[in-house]
Design a protein around this motif. Structure first.
Motif, short mmCIF file in Angstrom:
data_model
loop_
_atom_site.label_atom_id
_atom_site.label_comp_id
_atom_site.label_asym_id
_atom_site.label_seq_id
_atom_site.Cartn_x
_atom_site.Cartn_y
_atom_site.Cartn_z
N HIS A 55 -4.61 18.97 91.13
CA HIS A 55 -4.11 20.27 90.67
C HIS A 55 -4.57 21.44 91.55
CE1 HIS A 55 -1.64 22.33 87.82
NE2 HIS A 55 -2.60 23.12 87.38
N HIS B 247 -9.12 23.77 85.65
CA HIS B 247 -8.12 24.08 86.67
C HIS B 247 -8.76 24.14 88.05
CE1 HIS B 247 -4.51 24.87 84.38
NE2 HIS B 247 -3.91 25.17 85.52
N GLU C 298 -0.01 18.95 82.18
CA GLU C 298 -1.18 19.82 82.10
C GLU C 298 -1.65 19.83 80.65
OE1 GLU C 298 -1.60 23.20 84.43
OE2 GLU C 298 0.42 23.17 85.26
N TYR D 189 -3.19 15.42 83.88
CA TYR D 189 -2.61 15.46 85.23
C TYR D 189 -2.36 14.07 85.80
CZ TYR D 189 -3.85 20.33 84.70
OH TYR D 189 -3.94 21.62 84.23
N TYR E 226 3.10 22.01 80.75
CA TYR E 226 1.86 22.02 79.95
C TYR E 226 2.08 21.18 78.69
CZ TYR E 226 -0.64 25.53 82.62
OH TYR E 226 -1.33 26.18 83.62
#
Ligand SMILES: [Zn+2]
Length: 442
Positions: free
Chosen positions: A113, A212, A362, A385, A392
């Protein structure tokens, strides 16, 4: 054949048998750089103004093959991109099945990511407005990446040698809840898996973290693996000859603090690498066969489509709203079913010692925290992921709260979101199905 010659031929076989004695698994490692060789748009930020302008360091595709016996292999692929597409994962799966008989449930893909890697098409297609030449660069990179992933799996299969596997947990604290709502939950867990020779030399380290990979913002135009890439570089320096793998956890609503510069991305990477080293020096427990795997696809649902709204949106002043409306109306006019969304979930369970739960998209942190509570006797390594990253996956709490992870991100992903209120129920049912399929107990 003389006795001397016969003994001479027997000796290597004896040595192989002796070295593999006591190892339950054979493990192979493959790796290849996937750094783009030409300017290309980097993924994840609508605010970015230009294509890439060089690199800070290389991006990697890596594969780890774990073989219990010649008929039972699992493959873990980690890739320094924002998220793989269904097109790439299905092509790789087909090719790997034809070559090695490895099934979809035995194959886990995870994307780091990083937002400083090339665009993977067509996810986030609502975000970009490419020229034909820019689009061609993206498609060219995507095709090459598909081949590169198959290549690293080939390398790993070809390099299988006896290895010991152990696992443990560490913690890190730079992943912070980024939503700004009253609930500020995070998951500090850093699950680790160590792969070493029967003599004890570390060959591979696999670690996870739910945050993230966005220390670097939209102003960065250099290719960069962000904090996880720096962490892998650090671990491979500390353990020479090893390959370090990063698996992104359920960090969809978690952001790295501090952030904003290349120096801070390196600092966050060092924090993660330190947590992994501390865990490696702590209590590890042995991972044993058998391996059991399961994979399912849930059908997530969108509320009935408001066609009038999209017909208004197509005239919007907002490029992203207009772009999403165009994609949805095109899909509707072609007769595609855009009210349902196929969602991949899988589990890879090693005896009662370790279970990797791999969720697509996500995924917000509520899922990993809930599953660890619901399966207290399973040593869970929860990964988001995985497979493809095409939107999401909010919990019901976050869906009700609204905001980016529930709603507005769907504009950039070009989907008719938000999901229906049953999203968490459907995802959770899929998790229980694959957990049960591997013999895990609640
Ligand atoms: Zn994201």
């Amino acid at each position: 054949m003389s006795r001397i010659l016969r003994n001479f031929l027997f000796l290597p076989l004896l040595l192989v048998a002796l070295t593999s004695w006591g190892s339950d698994f054979r493990v192979g490692i493959g790796r290849k750089t996937i750094t783009p060789e030409f300017p290309i748009w980097l993924n994840g930020y609508a605010a970015r103004q230009t294509a890439s302008e060089g690199k800070s360091y290389d991006l990697w595709a890596k594969a780890l093959v774990i073989e219990e016996n010649p008929h039972s292999k699992v493959v873990i692929v980690t890739v320094d991109v924002l998220g793989l597409s269904r097109e790439i994962t299905s092509q790789v799966s087909d090719r790997v099945f034809k070559k090695y008989g490895i099934t979809r449930s035995q194959l886990l893909f995870n994307s780091s990511h990083t937002h400083a890697a090339p665009v993977i098409w067509p996810a986030l297609s609502g975000m970009f407005n490419f020229t034909p030449a820019e689009f061609q660069a993206v498609i060219r990179y995507n095709h090459q990446l598909t081949d590169d992933i198959v290549t690293v799996i080939d390398m790993a299969v070809a390099g299988l040698v006896p290895m010991e596997i152990e696992c443990g947990h560490g913690t890190a604290g730079f992943g912070m809840n980024r939503r700004g709502t009253a609930v500020t939950v995070s998951d500090p867990d850093v699950p680790i898996i160590r792969f070493s020779t029967p003599a004890g030399k570390i060959q591979a380290i696999l670690c996870g973290y739910a945050c993230h990979n966005t220390t670097l913002g939209p102003d960065n135009t250099l290719v960069n693996g962000d904090y996880s890439g720096y962490a892998m570089i650090e671990l491979e320096k500390v353990f020479p000859g090893s390959t370090a793998f990063f698996i992104t956890g359920c960090g969809a609503d978690q952001g790295p603090v501090p952030g904003g510069t290349i120096e801070l991305a390196e600092q966050n990477g060092k924090t993660l690498a330190d947590a992994v080293q501390k865990a490696l020096a702590g209590n590890l427990h042995k991972v044993r066969p058998p391996i059991r795997t399961d994979f399912t696809t849930a059908n997530l649902e969108f509320p009935p489509m408001d066609l009038d709204q999209y017909q208004k949106d197509i005239l919007s002043d907002d490029f992203y709203v207009r772009n999403r409306a165009k994609l949805i109306l095109e899909a509707f006019n072609k007769g595609w079913d855009i009210t349902r969304f196929p969602y991949p979930v899988q589990a890879i369970r090693f005896n009662k010692d370790l279970t990797i739960l791999g969720m697509g998209g996500e995924v917000v942190v509520d899922y990993s925290l809930n599953m660890k509570k619901q399966y207290p006797d399973e040593n869970l390594f929860v990964a988001g992921y995985c497979s493809e990253v095409t939107c999401y996956i909010p919990s019901l709490r976050i869906l009700k709260e609204g905001g980016y992870e529930a709603n507005s991100s769907m504009i950039f992903y070009g989907l008719p979101g938000p999901f229906s209120d049953n999203v968490e129920d459907l995802v959770t049912a899929a998790i229980h199905k694959v957990m049960k399929g591997t013999g895990a107990k609640k």
